[in-house]
Every structure is written in C-alpha cells, then in structure tokens.
Scaffold this active site. Structure first.
Site, PDB file in Angstrom:
ATOM      1  N   CYS A 114       0.801  -1.217   0.000  1.00 54.76           N
ATOM      2  CA  CYS A 114       0.000   0.000   0.000  1.00 54.76           C
ATOM      3  C   CYS A 114       0.839   1.276   0.000  1.00 54.76           C
ATOM      4  O   CYS A 114       0.296   2.360  -0.215  1.00 54.76           O
ATOM      5  CB  CYS A 114      -0.919   0.003   1.221  1.00 54.76           C
ATOM      6  SG  CYS A 114      -2.074  -1.388   1.265  1.00 54.76           S
ATOM      7  N   HIS A 163     -14.216   5.432   5.403  1.00 53.49           N
ATOM      8  CA  HIS A 163     -15.665   5.236   5.475  1.00 53.49           C
ATOM      9  C   HIS A 163     -16.302   5.228   4.090  1.00 53.49           C
ATOM     10  O   HIS A 163     -17.128   4.364   3.783  1.00 53.49           O
ATOM     11  CB  HIS A 163     -16.294   6.340   6.330  1.00 53.49           C
ATOM     12  CG  HIS A 163     -17.783   6.244   6.437  1.00 53.49           C
ATOM     13  ND1 HIS A 163     -18.644   6.865   5.547  1.00 53.49           N
ATOM     14  CD2 HIS A 163     -18.572   5.591   7.324  1.00 53.49           C
ATOM     15  CE1 HIS A 163     -19.890   6.593   5.876  1.00 53.49           C
ATOM     16  NE2 HIS A 163     -19.887   5.834   6.955  1.00 53.49           N
ATOM     17  N   ASN A 198     -10.354   0.805   2.080  1.00 52.28           N
ATOM     18  CA  ASN A 198      -8.900   0.790   1.877  1.00 52.28           C
ATOM     19  C   ASN A 198      -8.644   0.558   0.386  1.00 52.28           C
ATOM     20  O   ASN A 198      -8.752  -0.559  -0.109  1.00 52.28           O
ATOM     21  CB  ASN A 198      -8.271  -0.324   2.715  1.00 52.28           C
ATOM     22  CG  ASN A 198      -6.760  -0.403   2.540  1.00 52.28           C
ATOM     23  OD1 ASN A 198      -6.175   0.262   1.685  1.00 52.28           O
ATOM     24  ND2 ASN A 198      -6.106  -1.226   3.362  1.00 52.28           N
TER      25      ASN A 198
END
EC number: 2.3.1.-
Length: 512
Positions: A244, A440, A444
């Site tokens: 990531c 939210h 991810n």
C-alpha cells in the site's frame, strides 16, 4: 443486523439539559497558557536570526547616513587599489551561482491528479457483502460471523465498491475479469486527468504504474501505452508486490526520472486489483483484507517544466522511504500465502500495529530534520542530551509535527492504523478526518488512498497557498514512506473530484 452507527456531525435544534460536572477552570487556563507559551517560543526561535540582525542593520544604516563626501571618495579610491581582488571575488560569485543553478535538483510540480469514482451499481453495503459471502459457500459459520464483526468495527461505510466479478453469483475471478477491473479503474482515472489538464498524451515522457497483486503480461504500463498511444521512446515502469505504500515509491521514482529527462511530464498511476485476490478460505488472519480492501485508483501528473508552475497545485519538497525488511517479524506481518486448503490470500499478522509504530519512528527520525522548525529540533536535542548524557529520568520528547504540516494524509489501511497514528503523533480529530472519512466512503483502496484523502481536503476548501501536506503510507515488506508537498496556490476541488456530490455529508461521527 447490528452495525456501527454513522451520523453527520450536525447539532440538533432541540435543547436538552444535561447536568455535567463543573469544569476545572484552572486546568483549562493552564493548558491555554502553556499553548501560547509554546507558540511564543516557536515564533522567537524561528525569527531569532532576524531579530538579532535588526539592531546591526539599524546601526549600519545610521553610520551610512553620517558618511560625508570625503569618506565616499576615500572608499572609492580604496576599491580602485584592490580592483583585482574585487574582480576575482565577483567572478567567483558569478561562477558559483551559475554552477548552483545548473546542478541543483529541478523542482517537481504536481499539475493535477484524479481519483476514480466507480459506478453506483458496484457499491457493496454490509448486507449485500454478507449475503454474497453466504451464497459463495466457501465460508463456514465461524468465518461469516468473524467477517460480520470486522465489518462493524472497520470504519467502512455502506457505499464502498467491489469489482463486478465479485458481485456476480457465483463470483467470477478470472484473468479476463481482472483485466476488466484494471482497465475500468486506470482508464477512468487517466481520462479524467487528461480532460482536466488538457495535456496531449504524446507529451508524457515517463509512466510509472504500481499494482501489488495483479501483474499480467503485457504489463499494466503497456496496457496504458496501448490505450493512449503514448510515444515510442516513453520510459515505462511497472512496480509490483510493494504493498500500500507503493504510491509514494512511484512518485519518488518519477521524481528521479524527472531530474534526468528535462521538460517533460511523468504520469503516475496507483491502484490495486481485487478480482483475482479475493480469499475464499476460512483462515481468520486472511479474511481481514476481504473486509477492508475496495476498488480505487489514482492518476497523478507531474512536471519539471517551470512553465507549469503557475497552473500546478503542489510542489514536491521531500520523499523519505524506510524499509523494515531486515526484521523477520516486520517482513512477514503482511504476507501472501496459501492456507492449509490451498486457498491463496494475504495474511495480516497480530504484530502489525507494533511494526507500524517501529517503522513510523524510523521514518520520522529521518524526516524530522528536513521539515521541523528549529524550535522543535532544539527541544528534541535538549531532551536527548538530558536523557543520554545527564541521565535525567524524563520521557523522550516527541516533536510536534503539527508545527511542520497543515494537513495529514495517513494511509487509510484500517481504523487501527489511523488510531495508532493519531496517538503516536498526538494529532487532533481534524488532522485525521481525511483518513477516517476516506476509509468510510471508499474503504482501503491501497496505494491510492492518500490521494482520495488529499481530494477530501480540497473538497472541504481547506487547502491554502503555502500549506504543507504530509502523505504517509505503510506497505508489505515492511515499508513506511512519506511524501511532503507544498501548495503552490489555494486549491479548489477539480470538476472530477470524487467527493463533489457527497462532501457536505461529512465528517461523519462513527460510534462502535
């Protein structure tokens, strides 16, 4: 089913009397005084050189006004006698300045970027997620209950997205559907970027694509070259397996390439592919990514051309990369493997949060001297001397990075990651708001999450000229990478900002 409560931070028109214990006013006033004392100290140290030079400048100015005609003639004659010395100094100064201008790193500007917004039919509410998980038939009751609990506590909302292949009944994870997901998100982001910048694809000289888990042949970078008919001598790179934090790595690589190839554009595309990497097993540590990772992509256009400065949004100041792979625990804390039944997935270790804290500490140790004001560096040095040399029993001083940055884009890896960063860096709710709201709304999205967070800050109208932004991301390996940007101008949200139609609903309070 029970879910986390999500409600807008709006005040009710009704008045409700609630008896509260009296406030401790002395403590409140003490905190306020301490805050202003620290701000005063910070201002004094930052402008110390200027404050010291002012008296010297004043004295020099007074003496200069008192020079008469005879003194001026004597000074001129003195310089004539030392003409060779004056000429030599002038020549050396010109040569030195020219050499500096020719060899200094060229500024790298972020012209614009775009974050892909998937179509509405790809949304995956909690109920749909759980129903599809039951229909797939791969999960036992314990695994289904585990996923339900993770969803409720994850910080994800009801409007995140999964690829079309996972909405199908049964799921269709294949090379064909994985390519379709990659084309959908990458081309969608790039199309919006080219529309907003009006850049001719032929003018792009550098292309860097990062995607950890999907690496077809031809590569994703070749897919983009073919789609947009990029020029034949373009420098292309395809980064895989870097987790990531690869978005920052891609920016760093593009920055280095822009120091070599002058007057060109670099296109950075950061994404992840979920279609072929969904886990259909029952190992708990490998089920967590199913609940967190969602569809997303960011396309970023960088330039080293000085003519692009005025239309650019940001200037790249620093990139700091930290690799923790020498430590076995860190190396295996995010690990792709097969479970005992032969199902492939990514396992998240219980040591992940402690590894994040260690990698963060190493990264900010390098980043701190580059960005912190001298006042914070002085406090850190005095604390270090007191602990290591004088042996005082005091806590290590954590520099206040709020003095160095106006905005924080912390990788939305999960609620626990954001909580850890908030605690370790002593940030406020507003500082971590872009990360929590991105988690939210979009989940991810791996390496592209830091760009959705930056887009949130812009959509809120908070980005002013001169503001500094810290993008920080964590990834397998284990890596912690930081990028620091400075706003060239006050930035307004672009036409294609993914938050345009929903930003007024945020921030949302999440109660677990």
């Amino acid at each position: 089913m029970a879910t986390a409560s999500h409600r807008p931070l709006a005040t009710s028109t009704a008045t409700i009397e609630i008896q509260q214990p009296p406030r401790k006013l002395p403590d409140f006033h003490a905190n306020v005084k301490l805050k202003y004392v620290k701000l005063g100290y910070h201002y004094l140290i930052t402008h110390l050189l200027t404050l010291c030079l002012l008296p010297l400048i004043a004295v020099t100015a007074v003496h200069a006004t008192q020079l008469n005609h005879h003194d001026v003639i004597n000074l001129y004659n003195h310089l004539q006698y030392h003409l060779i010395l004056v000429t030599t100094i002038t020549f050396i100064t010109i040569i030195g300045f020219t050499t500096y201008r020719m060899t200094r790193p060229r500024p790298v500007y972020l012209v614009d970027y775009s974050c892909y917004r998937p179509p509405a039919h790809l949304k995956v509410p909690y109920q749909v997620f759980m129903e599809h998980s039951k229909i797939h038939g791969a999960f036992n009751e314990s695994s289904l209950e585990f996923q339900r609990k993770i969803l409720e506590r994850s910080g994800l909302g009801e409007e995140t997205y999964l690829p079309a292949a996972l909405h199908a009944i049964p799921a269709e994870p294949s090379m064909v559907t994985a390519r379709e997901e990659a084309e959908l998100v990458m081309f969608g982001a790039i199309d919006d970027l080219l529309k907003s910048t009006k850049v001719n694809p032929k003018d792009i000289g550098i292309l860097v694509v990062n995607c950890s888990l999907f690496n077809p042949t031809p590569s994703l970078s070749s897919m983009i070259v073919n789609k947009y008919k990029l020029r034949g001598n373009i420098k292309t790179f395809n980064l895989s397996g870097m987790g990531c934090s690869a978005g920052v790595i891609a920016v760093d690589l593009a920055k280095d390439m822009l120091q070599v190839h002058r007057n060109t554009y670099a296109l950075v595309v950061s994404t992840e592919n979920i279609t072929q990497n969904w886990y259909f097993g029952n190992k708990k540590s490998m089920l967590i990514p199913n609940c967190l990772f969602r569809v997303g992509c960011a396309a970023v256009l960088l330039s080293n051309n000085s003519s692009d400065k005025n239309r650019s949004k940001y200037k790249l100041l620093h990139v700091v990369r930290t690799h923790y792979g020498f430590d076995n625990t860190a190396y295996r804390c995010v690990y792709q493997e097969q479970d005992p039944d032969g199902n492939t997935g990514v396992s998240l270790s219980k040591d992940l949060m402690s590894v994040v804290a260690g990698a963060l500490k190493t990264n900010i140790t390098t980043l701190g001297p580059l960005v912190l004001p001298i006042s914070e560096q002085l406090l850190f040095f005095v604390n270090l001397v007191a602990r290591k040399i004088i042996n005082w029993k005091i806590k290590p001083y954590l520099p206040d990075f709020k003095m160095a940055f106006d905005h924080f884009c912390i990788h939305a890896g999960g609620r626990a990651v954001i909580d850890e960063m908030e605690k370790n860096l002593q940030l406020t709710q507003e500082h971590v708001e872009p990360s929590r709201m991105t988690l939210h709304r979009f989940g991810n999205t791996s390496s592209s999450s830091i760009w959705y967070e930056l887009a949130y800050t812009e959509a809120k109208g908070r980005m002013k000229k001169g503001n500094r932004v810290w993008q920080i991301a964590f990834g397998s390996g284990f890596k912690c990478n930081s990028a620091v940007w400075e706003a060239v101008r006050s930035v307004k949200p672009s036409v294609h900002n993914p938050w345009n139609d929903c930003v007024d609903n945020y921030p949302i309070e999440m109660v677990f």
